[in-house]
Design a protein around this motif. Sequence first.
Motif, PDB file in Angstrom:
ATOM      1  N   LEU A 181       0.819  -1.206   0.000  1.00  0.00           N
ATOM      2  CA  LEU A 181       0.000   0.000   0.000  1.00  0.00           C
ATOM      3  C   LEU A 181       0.857   1.261   0.000  1.00  0.00           C
ATOM      4  N   GLY A 182       2.181   1.110   0.011  1.00  0.00           N
ATOM      5  CA  GLY A 182       3.051   2.278  -0.003  1.00  0.00           C
ATOM      6  C   GLY A 182       3.309   2.851   1.370  1.00  0.00           C
ATOM      7  N   ALA A 183       2.859   2.166   2.431  1.00  0.00           N
ATOM      8  CA  ALA A 183       3.096   2.663   3.788  1.00  0.00           C
ATOM      9  C   ALA A 183       4.335   1.973   4.333  1.00  0.00           C
ATOM     10  N   ASP A 184       5.517   2.372   3.835  1.00  0.00           N
ATOM     11  CA  ASP A 184       6.708   1.581   4.181  1.00  0.00           C
ATOM     12  C   ASP A 184       7.101   1.740   5.638  1.00  0.00           C
ATOM     13  N   PHE A 185       6.918   2.940   6.198  1.00  0.00           N
ATOM     14  CA  PHE A 185       7.316   3.108   7.601  1.00  0.00           C
ATOM     15  C   PHE A 185       6.391   2.323   8.527  1.00  0.00           C
ATOM     16  N   VAL A 186       5.086   2.338   8.223  1.00  0.00           N
ATOM     17  CA  VAL A 186       4.150   1.582   9.060  1.00  0.00           C
ATOM     18  C   VAL A 186       4.467   0.094   8.963  1.00  0.00           C
ATOM     19  N   GLY A 187       4.801  -0.373   7.750  1.00  0.00           N
ATOM     20  CA  GLY A 187       5.153  -1.783   7.586  1.00  0.00           C
ATOM     21  C   GLY A 187       6.377  -2.150   8.398  1.00  0.00           C
ATOM     22  N   ALA A 188       7.396  -1.273   8.351  1.00  0.00           N
ATOM     23  CA  ALA A 188       8.616  -1.555   9.116  1.00  0.00           C
ATOM     24  C   ALA A 188       8.317  -1.556  10.612  1.00  0.00           C
ATOM     25  N   THR A 189       7.457  -0.605  11.047  1.00  0.00           N
ATOM     26  CA  THR A 189       7.082  -0.567  12.465  1.00  0.00           C
ATOM     27  C   THR A 189       6.355  -1.832  12.861  1.00  0.00           C
ATOM     28  N   GLN A 190       5.476  -2.302  11.963  1.00  0.00           N
ATOM     29  CA  GLN A 190       4.742  -3.537  12.245  1.00  0.00           C
ATOM     30  C   GLN A 190       5.715  -4.688  12.467  1.00  0.00           C
ATOM     31  N   LEU A 191       6.738  -4.788  11.579  1.00  0.00           N
ATOM     32  CA  LEU A 191       7.719  -5.875  11.725  1.00  0.00           C
ATOM     33  C   LEU A 191       8.501  -5.732  13.018  1.00  0.00           C
ATOM     34  N   MET A 192       8.951  -4.510  13.287  1.00  0.00           N
ATOM     35  CA  MET A 192       9.849  -4.284  14.415  1.00  0.00           C
ATOM     36  C   MET A 192       9.109  -4.416  15.737  1.00  0.00           C
ATOM     37  N   VAL A 193       7.985  -3.681  15.878  1.00  0.00           N
ATOM     38  CA  VAL A 193       7.314  -3.619  17.176  1.00  0.00           C
ATOM     39  C   VAL A 193       6.391  -4.810  17.369  1.00  0.00           C
ATOM     40  N   TYR A 194       5.578  -5.105  16.351  1.00  0.00           N
ATOM     41  CA  TYR A 194       4.580  -6.159  16.520  1.00  0.00           C
ATOM     42  C   TYR A 194       5.217  -7.538  16.465  1.00  0.00           C
ATOM     43  N   VAL A 195       5.827  -7.859  15.307  1.00  0.00           N
ATOM     44  CA  VAL A 195       6.324  -9.223  15.123  1.00  0.00           C
ATOM     45  C   VAL A 195       7.561  -9.460  15.981  1.00  0.00           C
ATOM     46  N   GLY A 196       8.469  -8.457  16.008  1.00  0.00           N
ATOM     47  CA  GLY A 196       9.700  -8.663  16.755  1.00  0.00           C
ATOM     48  C   GLY A 196       9.567  -8.379  18.241  1.00  0.00           C
ATOM     49  N   GLY A 197       8.521  -7.649  18.653  1.00  0.00           N
ATOM     50  CA  GLY A 197       8.409  -7.277  20.061  1.00  0.00           C
ATOM     51  C   GLY A 197       7.232  -7.918  20.767  1.00  0.00           C
ATOM     52  N   THR A 198       6.014  -7.545  20.310  1.00  0.00           N
ATOM     53  CA  THR A 198       4.818  -7.994  21.007  1.00  0.00           C
ATOM     54  C   THR A 198       4.681  -9.514  20.968  1.00  0.00           C
ATOM     55  N   VAL A 199       4.917 -10.106  19.795  1.00  0.00           N
ATOM     56  CA  VAL A 199       4.718 -11.548  19.680  1.00  0.00           C
ATOM     57  C   VAL A 199       5.766 -12.299  20.492  1.00  0.00           C
ATOM     58  N   VAL A 200       7.014 -11.771  20.508  1.00  0.00           N
ATOM     59  CA  VAL A 200       8.046 -12.406  21.339  1.00  0.00           C
ATOM     60  C   VAL A 200       7.618 -12.384  22.802  1.00  0.00           C
ATOM     61  N   LEU A 201       7.032 -11.251  23.208  1.00  0.00           N
ATOM     62  CA  LEU A 201       6.511 -11.129  24.577  1.00  0.00           C
ATOM     63  C   LEU A 201       5.444 -12.184  24.835  1.00  0.00           C
ATOM     64  N   LEU A 202       4.531 -12.351  23.861  1.00  0.00           N
ATOM     65  CA  LEU A 202       3.458 -13.344  24.015  1.00  0.00           C
ATOM     66  C   LEU A 202       4.044 -14.746  24.145  1.00  0.00           C
ATOM     67  N   ILE A 203       5.068 -15.040  23.324  1.00  0.00           N
ATOM     68  CA  ILE A 203       5.647 -16.387  23.375  1.00  0.00           C
ATOM     69  C   ILE A 203       6.344 -16.608  24.718  1.00  0.00           C
ATOM     70  N   PHE A 204       6.986 -15.549  25.233  1.00  0.00           N
ATOM     71  CA  PHE A 204       7.559 -15.653  26.581  1.00  0.00           C
ATOM     72  C   PHE A 204       6.459 -16.008  27.574  1.00  0.00           C
ATOM     73  N   GLY A 205       5.327 -15.327  27.446  1.00  0.00           N
ATOM     74  CA  GLY A 205       4.196 -15.606  28.334  1.00  0.00           C
ATOM     75  C   GLY A 205       3.753 -17.052  28.223  1.00  0.00           C
ATOM     76  N   ILE A 206       3.681 -17.563  26.986  1.00  0.00           N
ATOM     77  CA  ILE A 206       3.261 -18.956  26.788  1.00  0.00           C
ATOM     78  C   ILE A 206       4.242 -19.903  27.466  1.00  0.00           C
ATOM     79  N   MET A 207       5.549 -19.627  27.283  1.00  0.00           N
ATOM     80  CA  MET A 207       6.559 -20.509  27.863  1.00  0.00           C
ATOM     81  C   MET A 207       6.477 -20.509  29.387  1.00  0.00           C
ATOM     82  N   LEU A 208       6.224 -19.331  29.977  1.00  0.00           N
ATOM     83  CA  LEU A 208       6.257 -19.234  31.437  1.00  0.00           C
ATOM     84  C   LEU A 208       4.995 -19.780  32.070  1.00  0.00           C
ATOM     85  N   THR A 209       3.891 -19.854  31.313  1.00  0.00           N
ATOM     86  CA  THR A 209       2.633 -20.252  31.940  1.00  0.00           C
ATOM     87  C   THR A 209       2.168 -21.647  31.549  1.00  0.00           C
ATOM     88  N   SER A 210       2.786 -22.267  30.541  1.00  0.00           N
ATOM     89  CA  SER A 210       2.281 -23.589  30.168  1.00  0.00           C
ATOM     90  C   SER A 210       2.777 -24.611  31.188  1.00  0.00           C
TER      91      SER A 210
END
Lengths: 103, 193, 420
Positions: free
Chosen positions: B47-76
């Motif tokens: 869509l031409g939103a390159d900065f938003v895409g990069a933010t999505q990769l950096m913050v969402y995929v590289g940050g939030t999801v890693v946090l979620l996986i940490f949560g899964i590991m600690l609580t399972s």
Amino acid sequence: MEAVSLNSLLWVGAVLFVCGVICMTTKRNAIGVLIGVELVLNGANLNFVAFSRYSPLALDGQVAAIFVIVLAAAEAAVALAIAMNFYNCHLSIDVDRGDELHG
Amino acid sequence: MSVALFWLFAILACGGAISVVLCQNVSRMAASLILCLASVAVLYFLLGADFVGATQLMVYVGGTVVLLIFGIMLTSSSPSHQLRTSPADGFLAAGIGVLFLAIVAFTIGGVDWAANSQKLAAAEPARQGQQQQDLSHGMTTRPLALALMGVRPDKPGAGGYLLPFEIVSVHLLVVLIGAAYLARTKRRVVENQ
Amino acid sequence: MQLLSAESWLAQLLNSTSLPDLFNALTSIQLGPVPLAIIHTLLIGAVFGLPAGVFIWAERKVSGRIQDRLGPTRTGGRFGWLQSLADGLKLIQKEDLAPSAADKALFFAAPTVVVVASFLAYMFLPFSDGWAAVGVDVGLFLILGLLALEVIGVILAGYSSGSKWALFGAMRESAQMVSYEIPMGICALIPIVLAGTLDLNEVVRLQVGSFADFRATGIPPFFNWFFFHPVGWLAFICYFVCATASCKRAPFDLAEAESELVAGFLTEYSGMRWSFFFLAEYASMFLVSGIAVSLFLGGWDDGFGIVHGLKENGQGLLGNLLGALIFTMKASKLVLVQIWVRWTLPRIRIDQVMETCLKYLIPIACALFLAATIYPLALAQTLGRPQLTPTKPLGDRTSISQNTDRPDSTQSVASKGVAE
């Protein structure tokens, strides 16, 4: 991307949103509920960016999308801390067990 | 080619979202979520939103999801132990979901977006005649940064986002302290038990 | 398909500056976007695969010399330079095993995630002026974002293995990688703040000095490199420490602490999938070194205005080839430094690793960032110009970038005009 219509993007956003809502309501795992919230936010975000491309909204949509991403990260951090506390109290992550407050 | 790419990644995003709903295993859910979020990032690039895409990769995929996986590991408690929803609840949720999707689809189909855009453009007479910057080919970093600092060269006359930006930064600080506090108290409770 | 005369073909070849131009000139065919994309992908694939082979061999040779041994000596002649290829052939033939307790789909997907993440990041690395496969506005941000994806592969590998060694290793490794990303990102932002753009190609262009400037001012052109900025060299050291840690190299290679964790998240992997992790590790070593070179050490610039002079005099291709060679040499040097460090320093404990990051590197990085922003302002107050030397200020060196014709240079110049 000119050939792709706004409607098809809105459709993708709608599917993500609905999947997120179902995930939030059916999962019994607290982390699963969180994952549902992320899906809902992404569906909304996709709409923001789509409108920023296809309407005179221009950059405003992208700014909104960035704010949503940042706040979603913050929300995940706090929700995860709460989930950890919940796990420490109940030794389970099942949200159905957090029903002691209903009297 | 971009149309084919759009459909490929749109299907991947939807498929990831649907498999998040269908999976019963939390780690599989997280993997599907990664697929879904990464495909959405590609849609942003298309869509031409390159900065938003990069933010999505950096913050969402590289940050939030890693946090979620940490949560899964600690609580399972054990990998075999899974929390299943009852089939009745599943059917009910599926029905409600389909109805919900139908409502949203009805709205998408019922609104004439092109006419709305024209009305929006016409309702802003101050900005007519001034050329809006074409953002369809990316290069959004500088305009976005300026917009967050309160200047809008891409859309003369429009407001900036300095105040929301400051509020978000303070909010992030509060969240940082709050999350650290919550995570600390938990450890004391364990010791007391 | 349109064939040109030999003369004009040669002229076109010598004038081409960007990679698509070069291919068009070489083949005399105007390539469509799809074949161009395929050529780019194959080229990056070669660039991505080569470091792994070369540096694994170099690592064995260097470690051999440091430990007073010879290292590989037989495969492929006296120096054993075919050793990596032979190892690769052996690894391909091995059986593709998965433990019965593993989550099969995730177990097989994890190495792919790691390789794809570091492969994608190569797309935005400028090997020479305009020689990046995808020249985007947010280059550095995207590279850092893609490097962050590697963590996911590591966690998935550890979690899906169904082994406690793998799980412990993955937890340690991911905690380390996530923590070290913060000071690494802040240090990488310092040259970005000085240059005023996230585009790595533009950052390097701002560091290129010309020979004419040298003659006029007497200051060697390589003083333009951000390494010679008063804050820059500190930022470079800080960045390099963090980059070493985020590549999980010694002295931060806690995941592979054999004595306590067997092999960390790699415990259950064997054969080709195991070698994927190593491919990605060596490739990302080269990648972070390439970023360091672009940000601090002048990228493709030789430091004496030779490349710049060649391009000024119409020898665009020659200049770019020389530039690519110089870039590769600089990045390889940094990789060799990482290898040297690995075989010199002992491994530190996991709590020391986290302490180094959270208690020392993050405050240092933040202080450096603050210093980098305040320094030009303070100089402007006292000296009346934003830097010590009486040359043109860094941000105004756009004259260099306007001369060279890059496909999207008109756009970036236009956006600069809007910004002013």
